[in-house]
Design a protein around this motif. Structure first.
Motif, PDB file in Angstrom:
ATOM      1  N   THR A   1       5.053  12.473  58.820  1.00  0.00           N
ATOM      2  CA  THR A   1       6.326  11.912  58.380  1.00  0.00           C
ATOM      3  C   THR A   1       6.331  10.395  58.563  1.00  0.00           C
ATOM      4  O   THR A   1       6.692   9.650  57.646  1.00  0.00           O
ATOM      5  CB  THR A   1       7.501  12.552  59.157  1.00  0.00           C
ATOM      6  OG1 THR A   1       7.466  13.964  58.964  1.00  0.00           O
ATOM      7  CG2 THR A   1       8.836  12.015  58.691  1.00  0.00           C
TER       8      THR A   1
ATOM      9  N   VAL B   1       4.374  13.103  54.246  1.00  0.00           N
ATOM     10  CA  VAL B   1       5.348  14.168  53.954  1.00  0.00           C
ATOM     11  C   VAL B   1       6.749  13.630  54.250  1.00  0.00           C
ATOM     12  O   VAL B   1       6.916  12.693  55.023  1.00  0.00           O
ATOM     13  CB  VAL B   1       5.103  15.453  54.778  1.00  0.00           C
ATOM     14  CG1 VAL B   1       3.733  16.033  54.500  1.00  0.00           C
ATOM     15  CG2 VAL B   1       5.281  15.213  56.255  1.00  0.00           C
ATOM     16  N   GLU B   2       7.736  14.247  53.607  1.00  0.00           N
ATOM     17  CA  GLU B   2       9.118  13.866  53.851  1.00  0.00           C
ATOM     18  C   GLU B   2       9.768  14.906  54.746  1.00  0.00           C
ATOM     19  O   GLU B   2       9.553  16.106  54.567  1.00  0.00           O
ATOM     20  CB  GLU B   2       9.899  13.775  52.544  1.00  0.00           C
ATOM     21  CG  GLU B   2       9.542  12.562  51.718  1.00  0.00           C
ATOM     22  CD  GLU B   2      10.474  12.410  50.526  1.00  0.00           C
ATOM     23  OE1 GLU B   2      11.685  12.690  50.660  1.00  0.00           O
ATOM     24  OE2 GLU B   2       9.975  12.005  49.470  1.00  0.00           O
ATOM     25  N   ALA B   3      10.566  14.426  55.673  1.00  0.00           N
ATOM     26  CA  ALA B   3      11.311  15.334  56.535  1.00  0.00           C
ATOM     27  C   ALA B   3      12.460  15.934  55.751  1.00  0.00           C
ATOM     28  O   ALA B   3      13.129  15.230  54.992  1.00  0.00           O
ATOM     29  CB  ALA B   3      11.840  14.584  57.758  1.00  0.00           C
ATOM     30  N   PRO B   4      12.676  17.248  55.871  1.00  0.00           N
ATOM     31  CA  PRO B   4      13.819  17.852  55.171  1.00  0.00           C
ATOM     32  C   PRO B   4      15.123  17.358  55.775  1.00  0.00           C
ATOM     33  O   PRO B   4      15.182  16.985  56.946  1.00  0.00           O
ATOM     34  CB  PRO B   4      13.622  19.352  55.412  1.00  0.00           C
ATOM     35  CG  PRO B   4      12.747  19.448  56.600  1.00  0.00           C
ATOM     36  CD  PRO B   4      11.925  18.191  56.655  1.00  0.00           C
ATOM     37  N   GLU B   5      16.155  17.324  54.959  1.00  0.00           N
ATOM     38  CA  GLU B   5      17.469  16.923  55.471  1.00  0.00           C
ATOM     39  C   GLU B   5      18.025  18.026  56.342  1.00  0.00           C
ATOM     40  O   GLU B   5      17.843  19.192  56.064  1.00  0.00           O
ATOM     41  CB  GLU B   5      18.412  16.609  54.308  1.00  0.00           C
ATOM     42  CG  GLU B   5      18.004  15.353  53.562  1.00  0.00           C
ATOM     43  CD  GLU B   5      19.063  14.912  52.592  1.00  0.00           C
ATOM     44  OE1 GLU B   5      20.254  15.133  52.857  1.00  0.00           O
ATOM     45  OE2 GLU B   5      18.678  14.353  51.566  1.00  0.00           O
ATOM     46  N   MET B   6      18.704  17.637  57.371  1.00  0.00           N
ATOM     47  CA  MET B   6      19.277  18.608  58.308  1.00  0.00           C
ATOM     48  C   MET B   6      20.723  18.856  57.973  1.00  0.00           C
ATOM     49  O   MET B   6      21.420  18.089  57.526  1.00  0.00           O
ATOM     50  CB  MET B   6      19.140  18.113  59.741  1.00  0.00           C
ATOM     51  CG  MET B   6      17.748  17.733  60.107  1.00  0.00           C
ATOM     52  SD  MET B   6      16.695  18.888  60.958  1.00  0.00           S
ATOM     53  CE  MET B   6      17.619  19.683  62.160  1.00  0.00           C
TER      54      MET B   6
END
Length: 148
Positions: free
Chosen positions: A138, A143-148
């Motif tokens: 990240t 890679v992109e972190a998913p939104e929480m």
């Protein structure tokens, strides 16, 4: 490899040999030191694959240092019980070479890593390595972190 004042097989001697991996092998790039501090059939278990023997482990470390020429591993804490040493380590580096199929991003990372090492006759016989790979990928923009 205990010092003259540290008897082999003691918790202190085990800690000394285990510290040499992140400090001298990973950070300083003294990869051939693996011959001195690891058993011939050393087993290394990590998210990057299972390595068996000194040569496979050396090859993995060479690849890591090619991906991150300024790679460093700082020992933050050690806990020892019998023939097992647990370390909390901080990993850092700049992505300036191909890594896991990704071209260099030029970005830096800083993540935690947990390493458990089993000592046999004063040498590292087995390692379980658990770096924060998701955090690393990240921070490098792979890679992109998913939104929480």
């Amino acid at each position: 490899m205990a010092s003259a004042s540290t008897p082999p097989g003691t918790p202190e001697a085990n800690e000394l040999v285990v510290r040499r991996f992140p400090e001298e092998v990973a950070t300083e790039g003294n990869i051939d030191l693996i011959d001195e501090i690891c058993t011939e059939d050393v087993a290394d278990h990590s998210p990057f694959g299972e390595q068996k023997g000194r040569e496979e482990l050396k090859e993995q470390l060479r690849g890591l240092r090619e991906s991150f020429s300024d790679f460093s591993a700082t020992v933050e804490e050690l806990v020892t019980k019998d023939d097992m040493v647990a370390m909390r380590v901080t990993l850092r580096g700049t992505h300036d070479g191909p890594f896991m199929g990704a071209e260099p991003t030029g970005k830096t990372f800083e993540v935690g890593n947990m390493v458990f090492s089993r000592i046999e006759n004063g040498m590292i016989a087995e390692r379980w390595v658990q770096p924060d790979v998701f955090g690393m990928l990240t921070q490098l923009g792979i890679v992109e972190a998913p939104e929480m």
